[in-house]
Write a protein that holds these residues in place. Sequence first.
Motif: not given
Length: 129
Positions: A22-28, A32-39, A57-60, A114-120
């Motif tokens: 379940x995606x619990x949060x998604x914030x740009x 850090x332009x172009x990156x989002x944090x997703x829980x 490949x962009x995900x930490x 996740x710290x990942x590209x926003x458009x991913x």
Amino acid sequence: MLSLLPLTSAVAGDAKTASKVTLVYDHELPNVPGKSIRGVLVEYDPGGSNAAHTHPPSAFIYATVLEGAIRSQVNDGPEKVYKAGESWSEMPGDRHSVSANDSETAPAKLLAVFVVDTDQRELTYPLEK
């Protein structure tokens, strides 16, 4: 829409239950332009596991066990059991070979940040055998 596919693991005639994802949060990230944090909350039934997988490949990823115990192996590292309150990280390009509830009788939960590209859109890809 973001795609979070539940992963399943099946062993010759023994189909384990898929984890509930379940995606619990998604914030740009504003700084850090172009990156989002997703829980992502991952809930395992007793004995549940996920198939071997990787991430974009962009995900930490930073994963923390919230309940129970999770058996995990990243790349060719050792398989380890993480208990509630313990965590691990996955670098871009890492392979998550083992991801399973360590108990056959109790559920387990983890939060993957996740710290990942926003458009991913896809966050998990099964590994080819």
